[in-house]
Structures are given as structure tokens and as C-alpha cells.
Design an enzyme around this catalytic site. Structure first.
Site, PDB file in Angstrom:
ATOM      1  N   ARG A 169       0.824  -1.219   0.000  1.00 43.50           N
ATOM      2  CA  ARG A 169       0.000   0.000   0.000  1.00 43.50           C
ATOM      3  C   ARG A 169       0.859   1.270   0.000  1.00 43.50           C
ATOM      4  NH1 ARG A 169      -3.948  -1.392   4.824  1.00 43.50           N
ATOM      5  NH2 ARG A 169      -2.018  -2.381   5.506  1.00 43.50           N
ATOM      6  N   ASN A 183      -6.361  -2.648   1.469  1.00 41.47           N
ATOM      7  CA  ASN A 183      -6.052  -4.062   1.634  1.00 41.47           C
ATOM      8  C   ASN A 183      -7.357  -4.780   1.854  1.00 41.47           C
ATOM      9  OD1 ASN A 183      -3.524  -5.099   1.668  1.00 41.47           O
ATOM     10  ND2 ASN A 183      -3.267  -5.035   3.880  1.00 41.47           N
TER      11      ASN A 183
END
Ligand SMILES: [Zn+2]
Ligand SMILES: [Zn+2]
Length: 774
Positions: free
Chosen positions: A35, A53
Site C-alpha cells: 500500500r 487491503n
């Protein structure tokens, strides 16, 4: 609005942000800094949107156009963080949504997890540098990690991989750590294992069973090693038993307490430079040794060993030594301080699971270790260290144990994976199971020998963990044909409980499927010969197989040949005592008595003779037993103190001779006109003749290996087949594999297992492949 972006130095790209695109990315994308990586990249190109996520991978929303989304994906793929792997991705246009900036967001998702689990990774170079940097705030902090390293699979309770779902949950980050965690420009942004001296994972030391209050720093351990003490240390996958590898007395004590008289111990060296002083090391070996999965690599010792004194106490006179490098910051600190190699062996009772809970360590290890070093981060799943080797000449990789750093993820985008959820129970000696779920393939770590109760519990524990993580129901179960394996019984019960389809697959066919699957050969329309040689497996005819030749054609397997059958007597005693194999295989060969009789008492001799003459004996074609027999006859390796000891010693002797002398295929014991019928009897006859003539035994051992390759060549030629795949525990033998490549590569296409072990650890993958391609 129109933006101008330079995607690479060659051209400028213009795009509009008035459309929205969704990128869905699957693979190893959690717990690897994915991320933050997306965040940074999006900001670099001034893209707006978000990343999150989820239980099925990473989702990205971007305001861009089709070409911009494609370019962005390309950029992700070409600049991945070190531990990340993308296996699948999709791009989809969405209804336009306006975003002011690019954010990392959290969203609830109840979908069933569809993710590859991230394996544990060895300490990275950046963390190592900080660890030894006196000005760094994590100087000498034994649990330093970042998004590029540290435990993952071994600490995860639930998906997605976020701190509350791991055993890091009880540790509250200090303010500085939290700032790092929150800052998108930090290496530790979203690093779930983040901690430091101020919010530390804490260690405790027990000495002779008592908590040692005076333990304040690692110097204590160094002093104990120097004093010859045995120390159990909690690592990533469980406890390791350690001692000074240059102290004969300490090693002898460890062998005695662990009831492990001869089996080689693995070593941990301070650094690569020190390793290269003691062993010969190739580029491929170096790459594995220093990789993020940091396995034990079996390496050829130099004649003069600089850093180890009692080498024969460590490796039982084998020419290879198992070595690994410090893969946790704690080991890194300790080894750097100690400066000498240590013995580092899994803390377990023979064949059981490596000990991984503090409670059990204190209960069971006190009898072996003088000192036990605990820490308060829990391990969810135990894992031993992985073990690999390369063949000396052709550098073929052979996996001996697939575990920490590799398990449980298997990536092969070319595989055909069905949508159903399939559980593959595996075999017994090397217990591993497989699971196919939502088109992902998982193969567990090695869990011990399920003849031990402890390993059975661990098998159940690991399975329950998988089932909870993926919250899945099982549609099909594949088991070995052997009804008495723990794994077979477990699989059958599971099928019953889940009303799942139950499929039985013969042991050696599973080996064959395994090597075919790994090499993407299951859709191949040419005939493929499978040479499947191992110690034991129940055959379709209820006999003990293990020297099999199969043909894979039209998606089915047929047994086309096998080595000659011999009497299988005395049950489990036979694999434990090579001299019994020698007797069973050679007793009809004239002159063999001279080499057999002295191994037995008169009573044993007469009872065994009678047994061998019985009509209703089980028959066996086990190649493993043939290796045992030859090792016993040549070198008197008569009783195993650990599995496969006799054949390892036979290989070792043969390799010493082969690599130093000029040998060719002409050194085979098969003559031109020999049609290899009665292969084993003929082989034993000539070996005994050579012994009678006092021929060098290592030379005989080398000839024996060459003859096996010659035998394979003759069978392949007769069957007119060029594609040949090898599996089964016998192909852990690095010399044999080297000889096959040497003498067969030119005229044939040959295939070995790579990622999976040719031993029974490879069985569950084969069982999964059977379901996928049937
Ligand atoms: Zn790191
Ligand atoms: Zn902190």
C-alpha cells in the site's frame, strides 16, 4: 483537467482525470509494503484516488483514463517492493468519482479470503545496517523489522494481514513508532511488526529451569556459549538448540541429551565471508544462502576447515555441511558478538514438531538446554528451517525441506486450478498437506513425522488454522492409498464430516503428478516416462513399491516397468536396519553369505532364512531398500540411527570417488548384451565379485550409481520415450541427479522437482495436481 506525466524518459504521456478506474491486484501483496508503495507512486504521478487491503488482495481506485490505468499497473509491476509478487490483476472502469487526493483507506470486507499468504522473511539489509548503527534508535534492538522483512505467516491469526490480526496485537506502538507507521514516506509505513526499544518485544531468560533476573543483555548468552552451555533460543518458526560449534564437549553433550548420536547438525555462521572460508560455494548456492528465505544450504566442505574444530562430530564424516546465516536480528546480534559458528538445530524430540510455545519450551527443553531464551511475541504456526542443496557439477537444485520462508505459498501462473476447494492429506514420514482454495495453491510447511503424536497434533492445528483463515468448506479430499497413515485417516474423516468427495491416489503416482505439475507437463500430449524411486509406498497390488517406471499418456498413468521384486520381511524393522535389506535382496546371490552372515546371530540367521523362503511374503520393489542393501554390504552401515543414513553414506563415498576420477557411462555394471532383466540380482552378483577381488569400495559405490543411470537409459530407449521426469526420495541423492544430467541431458528432456522436495513432502502437491487435471 489534463495532466502531463512522464512515465519514462522516452515519452510524455497526457491523460485526463475525469474518469475512474479500479485496479484489483492479487498475489503476495500484504505485509510487504504494497500500500505505501502504491501511495508513493500515485503521488509521484499526481494521481487521485485510494488504495486498500482486502481479504481478496489490494484494490486501487484512480482518477485517470484507460491508458493511464494500464501504465500505472505496468509501473507497479516493474518496481515491486522486494517481497511482493503479483499473480493476477484486472482493470475496470467505474462510474466517475471525484477524489481530492490519494489516500490509504480502510474498508470492511466480509468476502471470503482469497489471498496468497506472505511467508516469513529474513532480516533485510537496511534493518541490519540500522541494527549495528550506534546512532540509530533501534541500535541493537533484537526485533527490528520493516515492511521488507520479519515474520508474517508465523504470526498471522486472521486475514487480511493487519496488526490486530497478528500476534503483534498486544504490543502498543510508542509515539515515535506510531509516527513512522502513519507516515507514507517512511519505510515502516504500515509495517505491522513495528516496534522499538521503547515499545519492545521483551526477552526472558531461564537457567536450569529458573527465571534469571540478572539477564539484561546478550553478553550473557555469549558467556554461556563460551562456557560450553546448550542454549535454546526462540526464533521465527520455533526454538533452536544452539551451542558453540568449536566446542567438542558441548556438541557431545547436545548429542547425548537430544538422543541424536550421528545425524548431522546444521550450523549458523556469522556472515557469508566466514562461510566461504570453510566451504566451496557456487553462485547459485550463495544466492540461496543470502536470500530472504535464508534456508540451510548443504555445502561442500574444504579440506581445511578454519572455523570448526570437531567437524566429524558435526557432520558424521559427510562431505557436505548444512549452513545458514542469521535470519533474525536476534541471531544477527548474537553471531556478530560471538564471532564463531554455532550449532543451530530444531528444538524437538526426534520426528516431532519443532517446539514453538514458551510453555512447552520450559516444560520439555529444560532437560536438554541449560539456558532458554524466550520472548513474548507468540508464534502461531511452527516451522523448521528450510533445507536445500545443489548438485556439484550441474548445479541442479534439490529441495530437501520446504518450510520457513517458502511455506505455504506456491506460485505457478501456468497451472490449471479448479474452483473447488481441495484438501490433499499427504503421506506419513514427511508430513505436509496441500490446499487449493479459490484458485490458489497452498502447501503447508513440513510438520514432522506423523508417526509421532506431537506431529499429529501439529498437523491438526495447522489444518484448523488454514480452515479458519480461509473460512472455507472442503469439496474434495485426496488421500494416499495406505490406510494406516495418520494423514489418510485424517483425510477420510474430514471427507466424511464435510460430505466431500474422497479420492485415493497411489503414493508413487502422486510423486509423478507432483513433478509433472511443477514442470507444467500435465497438458503435454507427448508420452512422458516417470522414474519414481523411493523407500516405501503402498502399491496398487498391495505390495511395497518404490522402484517404479510409469508412463503418462492421454492424461493417465500406467505402470510400465519396475525393478525386480524381492521379499519384504520383518515390517518396519527392514527400513530401520539396512542389513535386513541386504539379506533380503542378496541372499540368493552366490558368495553373498561371506558379506552377510557376520551381521546376524546364528538364531537370527536361521529364522530370517526361513522367513525368506515363505511363500506368502509381501514383495517389494523399493529402490530405497536397494541403496540400504548396497550400503550395508559395502560399508557395513547396518542399522540406521536416522532416516536414510545408509544411502547418504553410500552416496558420499561414491561422490568422493566419482568427482575425482575419470568415469563414464562405460563404468556401468550392465554389459552391452545385458537386457537388464534380473537387474537387481545381476547387480548384486557383480558387486560381490568386485568385493571378492578387493576392488576399492568407493569405486564400486560410484559404479553402482552409474549403473542405475544406465538402467534408466536402457528402459527409456526400449520404450522410445525422450521426456523423462524424476521424483521420489531417492532423487535427493545429488550424485545420482548429476549423473542423470551428465549422461541423459543430450538425448532427452529431463525434469526434476524444484520448489518441492522429491521426498514425501512433494506428495500433497501431486495429490492436488491429480484433482486439477483428471
Ligand atoms: Zn527490514
Ligand atoms: Zn516504539
Amino acid at each position: 483537467m489534463i495532466y502531463i506525466i512522464e512515465f519514462d524518459s522516452k515519452f510524455m504521456y497526457f491523460w485526463s482525470d475525469l474518469r475512474s478506474y479500479h485496479l484489483h491486484i492479487k498475489g503476495i501483496v500484504q505485509g510487504v509494503g504494497f500500500r505505501p508503495f502504491v501511495y508513493k507512486l500515485a503521488n509521484e504521478y499526481n494521481l487521485k484516488g485510494w488504495v486498500n487491503n482486502s481479504t481478496d488482495g489490494v484494490h486501487i481506485h484512480l482518477n485517470t483514463d484507460q491508458r493511464g490505468a494500464e501504465k500505472f499497473l505496468k509501473l507497479l509491476e516493474t518496481n515491486l517492493p522486494p517481497l511482493a509478487v503479483i499473480t493476477a490483476s484486472t482493470i475496470k472502469e467505474l462510474v466517475y468519482q471525484k477524489h481530492q487526493n490519494f489516500e490509504i483507506i480502510h474498508s470492511e470486507n466480509d468476502a471470503k479470503p482469497n489471498l496468497l499468504l506472505t511467508p516469513d522473511a529474513a532480516i533485510c539489509d537496511d534493518c541490519k545496517e540500522e541494527l549495528h548503527q550506534s546512532v540509530d534508535r533501534r541500535y541493537k534492538y533484537p526485533f527490528i523489522t520493516c515492511t521488507n522483512c520479519g515474520p508474517r505467516y508465523s504470526i498471522i491469526n486472521k486475514l487480511p494481514y493487519d496488526r490486530p490480526f497478528t500476534t503483534m496485537n498486544p504490543f502498543k506502538m510508542c509515539e515515535v513508532c506510531q509516527t513512522e507507521y502513519d507516515n507514507p514516506l517512511e519505510r515502516r509505513h504500515y509495517s505491522q511488526t513495528n516496534s522499538c526499544h521503547d515499545c519492545a518485544i521483551e526477552m526472558q531468560l531461564f537457567e536450569n529451569g529458573k527465571l534469571e533476573e540478572n539477564f539484561t543483555n546478550l553478553e550473557y548468552i555469549i558467556q554461556k556459549w563460551l562456557a560450553g552451555k546448550i542454549i535454546a533460543i526462540k526464533g521465527i518458526g520455533g526454538y533452536l538448540l544452539t551451542c558453540d560449534a568449536t566446542n567438542s564437549e558441548a556438541i557431545k553433550i547436545l548429542r547425548k541429551r537430544k538422543k541424536r548420536p550421528t545425524k548431522p547438525f546444521a550450523l549458523m555462521y556469522r556472515d557469508y565471508k566466514m562461510v566461504s572460508g570453510d566451504v566451496q560455494i557456487s553462485e547459485a548456492e550463495k544466492k540461496e544462502l543470502t536470500s530472504t528465505h535464508a534456508p540451510i544450504v548443504l555445502l561442500e566442505r574444504k579440506t581445511i576447515i578454519k572455523n570448526l574444530l570437531p567437524i566429524e562430530l558435526i557432520n558424521n564424516n559427510l562431505s557436505r555441511i548444512g549452513i545458514m546465516l542469521p535470519y533474525t536480528p536476534l541471531y544477527e546480534l548474537l553471531l556478530k558478538k560471538f564471532g564463531k559458528p554455532i550449532i543451530a538445530t530444531s528444538a524437538n524430540i526426534t520426528d516431532s514438531t519443532i517446539i514453538y510455545t514458551d510453555k512447552k519450551a520450559l516444560e520439555e527443553l529444560t532437560a536438554i538446554a541449560d539456558v532458554i531464551l524466550l520472548n513474548n511475541r507468540e508464534i502461531v504456526l511452527p516451522q523448521d528451517d528450510g533445507v536445500i542443496q545443489f548438485t556439484k557439477k550441474h548445479q541442479q537444485k534439490i529441495t530437501l525441506r520446504r518450510s520457513r520462508g517458502k511455506a505455504p505459498t506456491y506460485i505457478n501462473p501456468k497451472l490449471k486450478v479448479p474452483e473447488e476447494t481441495v484438501f490433499a492429506a499427504g503421506a506419513m514420514l514427511k508430513s505436509v498437506f496441500g490446499l487449493m482454495n479459490m484458485e490458489n495453491v497452498y502447501v503447508s510447511q513440513y510438520m514432522g513425522n506423523t508417526s509421532s503424536y506431537d506431529a499429529q497434533l501439529n498437523y491438526e492445528h495447522t489444518f484448523t488454522h488454514f480452515k479458519n483463515i480461509f473460512s472455507t468448506e472442503i469439496d474434495s479430499v485426496v488421500v494416499d492409498k495406505h490406510p494406516d497413515y495418520f494423514a489418510t485417516r485424517f483425510g477420510k474423516e474430514l471427507a466424511l464430516k464435510n460430505e466431500a468427495t474422497l479420492v485415493e491416489l497411489q503414493h508413487h503416482k502422486a510423486h509423478f503428478y507432483s513433478v509433472l505439475g511443477e514442470n507444467n507437463l500435465l497438458d503435454c500430449n507427448k508420452n512422458i516416462l516417470g522414474v519414481i524411486w523411493d523407500g516405501t509406498g503402498l502399491g496398487d497390488d498391495q505390495n511395497i513399491w518404490g522402484g517404479e517406471f510409469f508412463m503418462y499418456a492421454d492424461k493417465t498413468i500406467k505402470r510400465v516397468n519396475h525393478v525386480d521384486e524381492f521379499e519384504f520381511i520383518l515390517g518396519d524393522k527392514m527400513p530401520r536396519e539396512p542389513k535386513i535389506s541386504a539379506l533380503a535382496i542378496a541372499h540368493k546371490v552366490s558368495g553373498s553369505e561371506n558379506y552377510l552372515k557376520h551381521k546376524f546371530t546364528t538364531t537370527e540367521w536361521s529364522i530370517y532364512q526361513k522367513l525368506l523362503n515363505k511363500e506368502d511374503n509381501l514383495k517389494s520393489t523399493s529402490m530405497g531398500r536397494l541403496f540400504d542393501a548396497v550400503s550395508s554390504i559395502l560399508f557395513n552401515f547396518d542399522i540406521h540411527s536416522f532416516e536414510a543414513e545408509a544411502s547418504m553414506q553410500l552416496e558420499n563415498e561414491a561422490a568422493k570417488y566419482y568427482y575425482e576420477n575419470d568415469m563414464t557411462l562405460k563404468d556401468s555394471y550392465l554389459s552391452e548384451e545385458n537386457d537388464y532383466s534380473n537387474f537387481i540380482e545381476h547387480l548384486l552378483e557383480v558387486i560381490i565379485k568386485d568385493l571378492d577381488r578387493s576392488i576399492d569400495k568407493s569405486y564400486i559405490a560410484a559404479k553402482f550409481h552409474i549403473t542405475l543411470v544406465d538402467y534408466i537409459i536402457r528402459i527409456a530407449t526400449k520404450l522410445h520415450v525422450r521426456k523423462i521426469a524424476f521424483s521420489g526420495g531417492v532423487f535427493q541423492n545429488a550424485l545420482l541427479v548429476d549423473l542423470i544430467i551428465e549422461y541423459m541431458k543430450e538425448k532427452n528432456e529431463i525434469y526434476f522437482q524444484n520448489e518441492f522436495s522429491p521426498n514425501d513432502e512433494g506428495i500433497p502437491f501431486g495429490q492436488l495436481m491429480y484433482i486439477s487435471y483428471r
